[in-house]
Design a protein around this motif. Structure first.
Motif, PDB file in Angstrom:
ATOM      1  N   THR A   1       7.602   3.120   6.191  1.00 42.40           N
ATOM      2  CA  THR A   1       7.628   4.457   6.795  1.00 42.40           C
ATOM      3  C   THR A   1       6.883   4.356   8.123  1.00 42.40           C
ATOM      4  N   GLY A   2       6.895   5.402   8.902  1.00 44.49           N
ATOM      5  CA  GLY A   2       6.282   5.332  10.217  1.00 44.49           C
ATOM      6  C   GLY A   2       5.375   6.504  10.517  1.00 44.49           C
ATOM      7  N   ARG A   3       4.320   6.659   9.739  1.00 42.26           N
ATOM      8  CA  ARG A   3       3.386   7.766   9.944  1.00 42.26           C
ATOM      9  C   ARG A   3       2.400   7.439  11.059  1.00 42.26           C
ATOM     10  N   THR A   4       1.852   8.477  11.662  1.00 44.40           N
ATOM     11  CA  THR A   4       0.845   8.295  12.700  1.00 44.40           C
ATOM     12  C   THR A   4      -0.335   7.493  12.160  1.00 44.40           C
ATOM     13  N   HIS A   5      -0.706   6.414  12.881  1.00 46.00           N
ATOM     14  CA  HIS A   5      -1.842   5.554  12.521  1.00 46.00           C
ATOM     15  C   HIS A   5      -1.659   4.891  11.155  1.00 46.00           C
ATOM     16  N   GLN A   6      -0.433   4.745  10.699  1.00 48.40           N
ATOM     17  CA  GLN A   6      -0.219   4.321   9.313  1.00 48.40           C
ATOM     18  C   GLN A   6      -0.931   3.022   8.955  1.00 48.40           C
ATOM     19  N   ILE A   7      -0.729   1.975   9.751  1.00 51.40           N
ATOM     20  CA  ILE A   7      -1.348   0.690   9.426  1.00 51.40           C
ATOM     21  C   ILE A   7      -2.865   0.799   9.481  1.00 51.40           C
TER      22      ILE A   7
ATOM     23  N   ILE B   1       0.867  -1.180   0.000  1.00 52.50           N
ATOM     24  CA  ILE B   1       0.000   0.000   0.000  1.00 52.50           C
ATOM     25  C   ILE B   1       0.899   1.223   0.000  1.00 52.50           C
ATOM     26  N   ASN B   2       0.862   1.970  -1.077  1.00 50.40           N
ATOM     27  CA  ASN B   2       1.666   3.187  -1.215  1.00 50.40           C
ATOM     28  C   ASN B   2       0.699   4.352  -1.340  1.00 50.40           C
ATOM     29  N   ALA B   3       0.384   4.977  -0.203  1.00 53.57           N
ATOM     30  CA  ALA B   3      -0.628   6.036  -0.197  1.00 53.57           C
ATOM     31  C   ALA B   3      -0.267   7.068   0.866  1.00 53.57           C
ATOM     32  N   PRO B   4      -0.083   8.326   0.468  1.00 52.12           N
ATOM     33  CA  PRO B   4       0.324   9.358   1.434  1.00 52.12           C
ATOM     34  C   PRO B   4      -0.745   9.603   2.498  1.00 52.12           C
ATOM     35  N   ILE B   5      -0.284   9.943   3.692  1.00 55.78           N
ATOM     36  CA  ILE B   5      -1.188  10.119   4.835  1.00 55.78           C
ATOM     37  C   ILE B   5      -1.068  11.533   5.384  1.00 55.78           C
ATOM     38  N   GLY B   6      -2.226  12.150   5.618  1.00 57.60           N
ATOM     39  CA  GLY B   6      -2.264  13.486   6.213  1.00 57.60           C
ATOM     40  C   GLY B   6      -3.324  13.563   7.291  1.00 57.60           C
ATOM     41  N   LYS B   7      -3.450  14.714   7.923  1.00 52.91           N
ATOM     42  CA  LYS B   7      -4.445  14.918   8.973  1.00 52.91           C
ATOM     43  C   LYS B   7      -5.834  15.056   8.363  1.00 52.91           C
TER      44      LYS B   7
ATOM     45  N   ARG C   1      -6.422  10.319  10.866  1.00 52.50           N
ATOM     46  CA  ARG C   1      -5.587  10.572   9.705  1.00 52.50           C
ATOM     47  C   ARG C   1      -6.291  10.004   8.479  1.00 52.50           C
ATOM     48  N   VAL C   2      -5.969  10.533   7.313  1.00 51.17           N
ATOM     49  CA  VAL C   2      -6.610  10.069   6.079  1.00 51.17           C
ATOM     50  C   VAL C   2      -5.567   9.955   4.972  1.00 51.17           C
ATOM     51  N   VAL C   3      -5.883   9.139   3.980  1.00 53.22           N
ATOM     52  CA  VAL C   3      -5.066   9.126   2.768  1.00 53.22           C
ATOM     53  C   VAL C   3      -5.351  10.419   2.026  1.00 53.22           C
ATOM     54  N   SER C   4      -4.281  11.173   1.736  1.00 55.27           N
ATOM     55  CA  SER C   4      -4.427  12.492   1.136  1.00 55.27           C
ATOM     56  C   SER C   4      -3.272  12.748   0.182  1.00 55.27           C
ATOM     57  N   ALA C   5      -3.582  13.281  -0.974  1.00 56.03           N
ATOM     58  CA  ALA C   5      -2.549  13.570  -1.978  1.00 56.03           C
ATOM     59  C   ALA C   5      -1.495  14.526  -1.432  1.00 56.03           C
ATOM     60  N   SER C   6      -1.892  15.384  -0.485  1.00 53.67           N
ATOM     61  CA  SER C   6      -0.947  16.355   0.079  1.00 53.67           C
ATOM     62  C   SER C   6      -0.288  15.844   1.361  1.00 53.67           C
ATOM     63  N   GLY C   7      -0.549  14.578   1.697  1.00 51.26           N
ATOM     64  CA  GLY C   7       0.004  14.013   2.928  1.00 51.26           C
ATOM     65  C   GLY C   7       1.447  13.558   2.780  1.00 51.26           C
ATOM     66  N   GLN C   8       1.966  12.942   3.854  1.00 50.23           N
ATOM     67  CA  GLN C   8       3.343  12.445   3.855  1.00 50.23           C
ATOM     68  C   GLN C   8       3.415  11.067   3.196  1.00 50.23           C
ATOM     69  N   HIS C   9       4.512  10.829   2.504  1.00 53.29           N
ATOM     70  CA  HIS C   9       4.769   9.539   1.865  1.00 53.29           C
ATOM     71  C   HIS C   9       4.632   8.412   2.888  1.00 53.29           C
ATOM     72  N   ALA C  10       3.889   7.361   2.554  1.00 50.36           N
ATOM     73  CA  ALA C  10       3.665   6.255   3.486  1.00 50.36           C
ATOM     74  C   ALA C  10       3.535   4.947   2.709  1.00 50.36           C
ATOM     75  N   VAL C  11       4.297   3.937   3.127  1.00 48.17           N
ATOM     76  CA  VAL C  11       4.291   2.641   2.442  1.00 48.17           C
ATOM     77  C   VAL C  11       4.179   1.519   3.480  1.00 48.17           C
ATOM     78  N   THR C  12       3.212   0.625   3.258  1.00 45.55           N
ATOM     79  CA  THR C  12       3.013  -0.539   4.123  1.00 45.55           C
ATOM     80  C   THR C  12       2.972  -1.799   3.274  1.00 45.55           C
ATOM     81  N   HIS C  13       3.728  -2.817   3.665  1.00 48.07           N
ATOM     82  CA  HIS C  13       3.687  -4.122   3.012  1.00 48.07           C
ATOM     83  C   HIS C  13       2.812  -5.052   3.847  1.00 48.07           C
ATOM     84  N   PHE C  14       1.986  -5.867   3.203  1.00 48.73           N
ATOM     85  CA  PHE C  14       1.138  -6.777   3.972  1.00 48.73           C
ATOM     86  C   PHE C  14       1.151  -8.178   3.368  1.00 48.73           C
ATOM     87  N   GLU C  15       0.886  -9.163   4.220  1.00 49.22           N
ATOM     88  CA  GLU C  15       0.779 -10.557   3.794  1.00 49.22           C
ATOM     89  C   GLU C  15      -0.310 -11.235   4.622  1.00 49.22           C
TER      90      GLU C  15
END
Length: 278
Positions: free
Chosen positions: A222-228, A177-183, A191-205
């Motif tokens: 990456t380690g954004r607030t509430h990222q997962i 999941i490669n989706a930027p996260i912002g307030k 927090r929400v996925v937002s085009a103006s947010g910070q770069h955020a990447v999560t791998h899942f299995e």
């Protein structure tokens, strides 16, 4: 004070600090001015001299005191410890660090009780876990370690693995999941996925499937607030019980997100460290 054994033939102290450990200019300057690097018998070391593998260096420098007020006793479990760092298992419901002046029962307050009991005075968390997330937290025990571990987090060389049960049945077995996260402008803590947010990447299995839910293992790049929490909700599979991100409420009224493993190459011990939390 700590000792370090040279493993790379012919490296200089200058190269060790600037190229291998990649310490900042300020720390390197302070170590040079303090004549902090010697042989074990106290003999000064020329920072430009090539050193043979097996040379043992001693680092002696002033360590500042961390500001966390220690609890009466440490009530968090220590999963790993050496002279440079420790890894604790933070309980669910406990904050990583104080957020207000009156906070006295956070994970770092408990860690400081342990540190002071062993005669130390410095402890700083390298990353953080949400209050509702339990599991492994890496803590540096001196400023050089903090600087190096901070850089390792940025470079994604500390692998943090989480486990979560999520709603629904994810179709694919694994993914990124490669989706930027912002307030969230409409909610103070979301927090929400937002085009103006910070770069955020999560791998899942997906590791196990149940009726209506599945268990996934997740690795943070990456380690954004509430990222997962945000990323799984964005995928349409919020963590079971995570009502902040539109999951159904559970009888306990809580969600289950568990930091189950930390893995990294130890910069001072030159060995692989893998710590698991069950």
């Amino acid at each position: 004070m700590f000792q370090y054994e040279i493993v790379q033939e012919g490296i200089t102290v200058e190269e060790l600090l600037r190229e291998s450990w990649r310490l900042g200019k300020k720390i390197v300057h302070e170590l040079r001015m303090a004549k902090a690097v010697t042989l074990l018998d106290g003999t000064p070391v020329n920072w430009k001299d090539s050193l043979p593998a097996g040379t043992k260096l001693q680092f002696t420098f002033a360590i500042p005191s961390s500001s966390y007020t220690p609890t009466a006793k440490c009530s968090v479990e220590i999963r790993y410890e050496d002279e440079h760092c420790l890894i604790v298992s933070k309980p669910k419901g406990m904050s990583t660090h104080p957020n207000e002046a009156g906070d006295r029962d956070t994970c770092m307050n408990h860690v400081m009780a342990h540190i002071q009991e062993k005669g130390g005075q410095y402890a700083e968390h390298v990353h953080r876990l949400d209050q509702g997330t339990k599991g492994l937290l890496l803590v540096a025990k001196h400023p050089i370690a903090k600087s190096i571990f901070d850089r390792m987090i940025e470079e994604k060389s500390i692998i943090r693995t989480y486990a979560a049960e999520v709603q629904g049945n994810i179709r694919q077995e694994s993914g990124v999941i490669n989706a930027p996260i912002g307030k969230d402008r409409h909610h103070n803590t979301r927090r929400v996925v937002s085009a103006s947010g910070q770069h955020a990447v999560t791998h899942f299995e997906v590791v196990k499937r149940f009726k209506g839910t599945c268990l996934v293992h997740l690795v943070l790049e990456t380690g954004r607030t509430h990222q997962i929490r945000v990323h799984m909700a964005h995928l349409g599979h919020p963590i079971v019980g995570d009502t902040l991100y539109n999951a159904r409420q559970t009888p306990s009224g809580d969600y289950e997100l568990h930091a189950i493993q930390l893995a990294f190459t130890h910069p001072f011990l030159n060995k692989q460290i893998v710590v698991k939390d069950q």
